[in-house]
Design an enzyme around this catalytic site. Sequence first.
Site, PDB file in Angstrom:
ATOM      1  N   LEU A  15       1.719  -2.594   7.217  1.00 28.59           N
ATOM      2  CA  LEU A  15       1.500  -2.170   5.836  1.00 28.59           C
ATOM      3  C   LEU A  15       0.048  -2.406   5.457  1.00 28.59           C
ATOM      4  O   LEU A  15      -0.586  -1.572   4.802  1.00 28.59           O
ATOM      5  CB  LEU A  15       2.433  -2.918   4.890  1.00 28.59           C
ATOM      6  CG  LEU A  15       3.929  -2.841   5.210  1.00 28.59           C
ATOM      7  CD1 LEU A  15       4.720  -3.648   4.181  1.00 28.59           C
ATOM      8  CD2 LEU A  15       4.405  -1.406   5.265  1.00 28.59           C
ATOM      9  N   ASP A  16      -0.487  -3.552   5.861  1.00 32.73           N
ATOM     10  CA  ASP A  16      -1.893  -3.854   5.607  1.00 32.73           C
ATOM     11  C   ASP A  16      -2.810  -2.843   6.290  1.00 32.73           C
ATOM     12  O   ASP A  16      -3.655  -2.206   5.663  1.00 32.73           O
ATOM     13  CB  ASP A  16      -2.223  -5.257   6.126  1.00 32.73           C
ATOM     14  CG  ASP A  16      -2.171  -6.312   5.042  1.00 32.73           C
ATOM     15  OD1 ASP A  16      -2.372  -5.985   3.863  1.00 32.73           O
ATOM     16  OD2 ASP A  16      -1.941  -7.488   5.380  1.00 32.73           O
ATOM     17  N   HIS A  17      -2.672  -2.733   7.595  1.00 26.63           N
ATOM     18  CA  HIS A  17      -3.579  -1.871   8.353  1.00 26.63           C
ATOM     19  C   HIS A  17      -3.411  -0.411   7.956  1.00 26.63           C
ATOM     20  O   HIS A  17      -4.394   0.307   7.736  1.00 26.63           O
ATOM     21  CB  HIS A  17      -3.354  -2.058   9.853  1.00 26.63           C
ATOM     22  CG  HIS A  17      -3.886  -3.339  10.391  1.00 26.63           C
ATOM     23  ND1 HIS A  17      -5.164  -3.481  10.860  1.00 26.63           N
ATOM     24  CD2 HIS A  17      -3.306  -4.573  10.520  1.00 26.63           C
ATOM     25  CE1 HIS A  17      -5.369  -4.735  11.267  1.00 26.63           C
ATOM     26  NE2 HIS A  17      -4.249  -5.409  11.069  1.00 26.63           N
TER      27      HIS A  17
END
Length: 462
Positions: A359-361
């Site tokens: 989700l971050d990347h």
Amino acid sequence: MHSAVMTDIEFAWSELGGDPALLARVSTVVREGALTARLPVRELARACVGVCALAGAELAARRAGLVEVPRVRVDDGAVATAFVSERHLLIDGREPVTFAPLSRFWRTADGWVRTHANYPHHRERLLRALGLSDEDPASVETALGERSALEVEEAVYAAGGLAVALRTPEEWAAHEQAAEIARRPLVESERPDTARARVLPPLDGTPLLPAAGLRVLDLTRVIAGPVATRTLALLGADVLRVDAPHLPELPDQHADTGFGKRSATLDLATDRRMFEELLARADVVVTGYRPGTLDRFGLSPEALAERRPGLVVAQLSAWGAYGPWGGRRGFDSLVQVATGIAATEGTAERPGALPAQALDHGTGYLLAAAVLRALTEQSSEGYGRVLRVALARTAAWLTGGVRSDEGAAGAAYDGPEAWLTEADSGIGRVRYALPPVSFDGGPADWARPPGPWGADRARWAG
């Protein structure tokens, strides 16, 4: 290109407002065994990187006066390696420190919670909410085991800490925040002003750097925002990350996302004039703090857009800047727990996790793509832009929109070695993952390695 692959990239590109004809410039290398999970993580990662590379190639073509947009090649191996870049980092041979001892799943009286306590101030708030004076994991385990998961979630958040109760996909779907998120596009974009078209100087030389000459003020922390600005730095932008001196970043985390950038510290309460000088010359401002945090300094996206017509403001949040959780802190691991991903990757009785902080990347590459597309649009249409992305919105796409291409023919992912390299830096010899964003004539690596946190002067390079 495999039809499911194309569908995911098509969707993300359409959410960015891109010309569908340009999708023909994208090719993919499918690799079996990359980012293996129950959910289609590989496909989401590939789509996010693919549209980011295409947005970069589109802007490069516009600035270089090319007849055709350069071809984009997305390799699952490069993408999978980059999506766990923080795990591959070595500094003088030392492996990185990732999660702190109190950042983990815990059993409660009726289920599970996940806490995030990597930063000292979050650890202190967690302990205070639990009525503990020391950070012995056994004491934390006992205290949590006596309370319900929702009780822990509310008490820790009320204390300014981070703890999220495990929810199934069905439980999250019934939550008011999930309903708010479902009504939003993957990438939100507003035109707050009537600024004239942005005149970008033509590109010359090699490699093609679509963001060359642009100044990006980086007000982000942790992974998603810094991944976005790390990508803009790869593509030629002068990226200056600015942090408050009393909130030092975790060294390994800063190193992993610090490639291509400079890092300075400023106290907005005492160094405001210097900050305003930076802001006055910025082309792009990227923020990753909890919604509302910067508002008291007059730095909300709306305030920035009003003061600087033509500015591109890109805001990242965990839960979205709206709804009952709009003002809450959050991180990838916690969003996975709230949105049912942890239950899907494991079970409600034994939660799991994605193979990467995807989700971050993924959201980071989407945000970089949105900035690049905004710059392309501005060069012909004008107007400033306020862009918004949220980890929870990306999670909604992963759980309800991305299609699995399991069974698609491809080579095997034999490990990350082909996409790792080394360089000397101001913090030592670093081994790191190469950037997965790639197009013909574009850069293959960052122009500079990371340096120590806060070691640079708070000024633009030129």
